[in-house]
Design an enzyme around this catalytic site. Structure first.
Site, PDB file in Angstrom:
ATOM      1  CB  THR A   1      -4.080  11.862  -4.701  1.00 59.84           C
ATOM      2  OG1 THR A   1      -4.868  10.671  -4.724  1.00 59.84           O
ATOM      3  CG2 THR A   1      -4.997  13.059  -4.569  1.00 59.84           C
TER       4      THR A   1
ATOM      5  NE  ARG B   1      -4.355   4.609  -7.968  1.00 66.48           N
ATOM      6  CZ  ARG B   1      -4.518   4.617  -6.654  1.00 66.48           C
ATOM      7  NH1 ARG B   1      -5.730   4.622  -6.142  1.00 66.48           N
ATOM      8  NH2 ARG B   1      -3.472   4.629  -5.854  1.00 66.48           N
TER       9      ARG B   1
ATOM     10  CB  SER C   1      -3.598   1.832  -4.420  1.00 63.81           C
ATOM     11  OG  SER C   1      -3.512   1.827  -3.012  1.00 63.81           O
ATOM     12  CG  HIS C   2      -7.468   1.074  -2.173  1.00 66.08           C
ATOM     13  ND1 HIS C   2      -6.648   2.121  -2.530  1.00 66.08           N
ATOM     14  CD2 HIS C   2      -8.722   1.578  -2.124  1.00 66.08           C
ATOM     15  CE1 HIS C   2      -7.379   3.214  -2.677  1.00 66.08           C
ATOM     16  NE2 HIS C   2      -8.634   2.911  -2.437  1.00 66.08           N
TER      17      HIS C   2
ATOM     18  CE  LYS D   1       3.120   5.711  -6.127  1.00 62.39           C
ATOM     19  NZ  LYS D   1       2.763   6.240  -4.807  1.00 62.39           N
TER      20      LYS D   1
ATOM     21  CG  ASP E   1      -2.834  -1.338  -0.176  1.00 60.72           C
ATOM     22  OD1 ASP E   1      -1.708  -1.643   0.244  1.00 60.72           O
ATOM     23  OD2 ASP E   1      -3.056  -0.309  -0.841  1.00 60.72           O
TER      24      ASP E   1
ATOM     25  CG  ASP F   1       0.199   0.043  -3.527  1.00 62.40           C
ATOM     26  OD1 ASP F   1      -0.731  -0.109  -2.716  1.00 62.40           O
ATOM     27  OD2 ASP F   1       0.729   1.142  -3.740  1.00 62.40           O
TER      28      ASP F   1
ATOM     29  CG  ASP G   1       0.273   2.226  -0.352  1.00 67.42           C
ATOM     30  OD1 ASP G   1      -0.719   1.481  -0.270  1.00 67.42           O
ATOM     31  OD2 ASP G   1       0.291   3.249  -1.078  1.00 67.42           O
ATOM     32  NE  ARG G   2      -4.730   3.010   0.461  1.00 69.39           N
ATOM     33  CZ  ARG G   2      -5.768   3.802   0.264  1.00 69.39           C
ATOM     34  NH1 ARG G   2      -6.867   3.631   0.961  1.00 69.39           N
ATOM     35  NH2 ARG G   2      -5.727   4.775  -0.619  1.00 69.39           N
TER      36      ARG G   2
ATOM     37  CB  THR H   1      -6.048  13.393   1.125  1.00 68.66           C
ATOM     38  OG1 THR H   1      -6.871  13.525   2.292  1.00 68.66           O
ATOM     39  CG2 THR H   1      -5.950  11.930   0.744  1.00 68.66           C
TER      40      THR H   1
ATOM     41  CD  GLU I   1      -9.241   8.941   5.874  1.00 67.86           C
ATOM     42  OE1 GLU I   1      -9.942   7.928   6.086  1.00 67.86           O
ATOM     43  OE2 GLU I   1      -8.956   9.347   4.739  1.00 67.86           O
ATOM     44  CB  SER I   2      -7.147   6.515   3.433  1.00 60.00           C
ATOM     45  OG  SER I   2      -5.934   7.201   3.212  1.00 60.00           O
TER      46      SER I   2
ATOM     47  CE  LYS J   1      -1.349   5.139   1.256  1.00 62.18           C
ATOM     48  NZ  LYS J   1      -1.242   6.353   0.431  1.00 62.18           N
TER      49      LYS J   1
ATOM     50  NE  ARG K   1     -11.777   8.401   0.061  1.00 62.86           N
ATOM     51  CZ  ARG K   1     -11.964   7.180  -0.450  1.00 62.86           C
ATOM     52  NH1 ARG K   1     -12.965   6.446   0.003  1.00 62.86           N
ATOM     53  NH2 ARG K   1     -11.183   6.718  -1.395  1.00 62.86           N
TER      54      ARG K   1
END
Length: 550
Positions: free
Chosen positions: A24, A28, A119-120, A132, A284, A286, A288-289, A351, A371-372, A383, A503
């Site tokens: 997604t 990675r 990411s995280h 990406k 996080d 990168d 974005d969160r 997602t 929600e993440s 995001k 999840r």
């Protein structure tokens, strides 16, 4: 500008690697996998081989600064040069947050960009790396693109490589190598300018300088440190101590750069202490969160999205209202209630931020989130963690209320969707797939079944048809909905690098304000038991419970 350098281009024979299938959020893998001979080169060349009409155009490059970032960038620069791009726009030090990269692509009308991040996920020699491709609108490549990248990677037999010296990533400026211009830009400046155009910086400066707002931002030794220092400290006047873990480190200081109460422990302790600041936040790896907390309160990402939507008209850039909103399917239905109240469209997507892109480009939505710990708007096509923090700061400054009061007032008006997520990480892939197949086998017979107070209204596997281009995405999570509005959702995550993460999302609506302060795990206990009954994750893995509860 440095000029007059020459470029020798070679075509180097290679062989395919298995498993270069972007999830997604890109490809990675563990760093050691990326360090295999020609592994990175193969994937980057597979991307370029799958793209058309980019000769002479611009490509944005940057990453979150994790281990292997700088070395990988030098390799990518040489491959991009050999493939005919006309300009490479690179973040200073090889650094660009994911939302900043999205903005740079859009601002400079680049053909696209490569973002180096996992990411995280943790960073370091034994940890994770990722890459990406983002398209010209600044958003992540759609499945049409990523499927093409993967198919090309299965048959690739050569890659192009320019024999040029490494670029000085730390020196801002441009140099010319034959027909290629390489520009190293200030990683923060363009993004900071964008934020200033969205929010009321004068009000924020006044609120901070007067002492009305105090804040604590945890950059988690990741990419947002320089952005937070420039914007929160230098531009808005917060004290330097307001930003903790602000220096980006290749291993994130040995921490897991995932903004939740478990991993942002230092922040959580401060926010639930007697001398907590007005607002606490974290981002996080990168950038974005986001995680939002107030004194003695954690704002769930689903609630945060809904509250932002309900109050967007108080923010200068959104004063005229929202064209619509969207949420990922597992995100709670709190946003739906706001959309219904304001009579604006609300879209439910799979997602993955790429699913919001078409809706944003078509003007169907202004605000969206997951929600993440991800929220964003039409200002970029990713995001955006620091944007969300500034949104909440602006909201507190305008409403002159604490975060806890804002949250509780929202619940009184719209009701509370009591919500949590249970993550079972690094499940062996065959076991994880077996759980999903077991769930699928029950779908035809679940409807109308009763489980105590819960009567199943529907049970299905979520499928999404894009209202803009008509594309269909299937197998996006298993949903069990109940007559009382409660839900259980099961989904395998594609963001890890080892095994699979299951999840489980649990949600129950509560309209009675007298019951809004109940502990989520207590309220949702019947649903938690039922989720295990349906999926058997504890039975099949031998685990006592989830790795993480959020």
């Amino acid at each position: 500008m440095t000029e007059g350098l020459n470029m020798q281009i070679e075509t180097i024979t290679t062989h395919p690697y298995e498993g270069q299938n972007p999830g997604t959020s890109g490809l990675r893998k563990k760093v050691k996998i990326f360090q295999q001979p020609a592994y990175l080169e193969n994937f980057v060349q597979s991307i370029f081989d799958s793209l058309e009409n980019f000769t002479g155009k611009s490509l944005v490059l940057g990453g979150d600064g994790r281990y292997f970032n700088r070395l990988a960038l030098q390799t990518i620069i040489k491959i991009a040069a050999a493939n005919g791009f006309g300009e490479l726009i690179v973040g200073q030090g090889g650094l660009l947050s994911t939302p900043a990269a999205s903005h740079v692509i859009r601002k400079y009308k680049a053909f696209g960009g490569l973002i180096l991040s996992a990411s995280h996920n943790p960073g370091g020699p034994d940890e994770d790396f990722g890459i990406k491709y983002n398209v010209s609108n600044g958003g992540p490549a759609s499945e049409t693109y990523t499927d093409a990248f993967y198919q090309r990677s299965l048959v690739i037999d050569s890659y192009k490589y320019a024999r040029i010296d490494d670029i000085d990533l730390d020196c801002i400026g441009s140099q010319q190598i034959e027909g290629l211009k390489i520009t190293v830009i200030d990683s923060v400046a363009d993004y900071a300018e964008l934020m200033q155009s969205i929010f009321d910086f004068n009000l924020l400066k006044q609120s901070i300088s007067s002492g009305y707002i105090s804040l604590l931002f945890d950059a988690m030794s990741a990419i947002t440190g320089p952005y937070a220092k420039r914007i929160l400290v230098d531009m808005l006047g917060a004290s330097p101590e307001s930003v903790i873990n602000g220096l980006p480190l290749e291993d994130f200081g040995g921490h897991h750069p995932d903004p939740n109460l478990a991993h942002a422990h230092e922040l959580a302790v401060r926010m639930f202490s007697d001398n907590a600041p007005t607002l606490g936040a974290a981002s996080d790896g990168d950038g974005d969160r986001n995680m939002i907390t107030g004194s003695q309160i954690f704002v769930t990402p689903s609630d945060s999205l809904a509250i932002m939507a309900a109050n967007a008209h108080l923010i200068p850039a959104y004063a005229k209202g929202l064209s619509g909103v969207a949420r990922s399917m597992p995100t709670s239905q709190a946003l739906d209630r706001v959309a219904a109240y304001y009579n604006i469209p609300c879209y439910e997507t799979p997602t993955g931020w790429k699913f919001f892109g078409n809706l944003l480009d078509a003007g169907k939505i202004t605000l969206c989130g997951e929600e993440s710990f991800g929220t964003g708007s039409d200002h970029v096509r990713e995001k955006d963690g620091l944007w969300a923090v500034l949104f909440w700061l602006n909201l507190v400054a305008v409403r002159r209320q604490s975060i806890a009061d804002i949250v509780h007032e929202h619940w009184q008006k719209f009701g509370r969707d009591i919500y949590c997520r249970h993550d079972y990480e690094a499940i062996e892939t065959p076991i994880a797939n077996g759980i999903v197949e077991h769930l699928r086998s029950q779908l035809p017979t679940l409807a109308k079944q009763s489980f105590g107070d819960y009567v199943v209204k529907f049970a299905d596997e979520f499928s999404y048809e894009d209202s803009v281009d008509g594309s269909v995405s299937r197998n996006q999570g298993i949903r069990v909905g109940f007559e009382n509005g409660s839900r259980i959702v099961f989904r395998l995550s594609g963001t890890g690098t080892v095994g699979a993460t299951l999840r489980i999302y649990l949600e129950r609506f509560e309209a009675d304000s007298a019951l809004h302060d109940q502990e989520a795990q207590v309220v949702l206990n019947d649903l938690i038991i039922l989720a295990e009954q349906l999926c058997e994750v504890k039975k099949r893995t031998g685990r006592a419970g989830p790795n993480i509860i959020t």
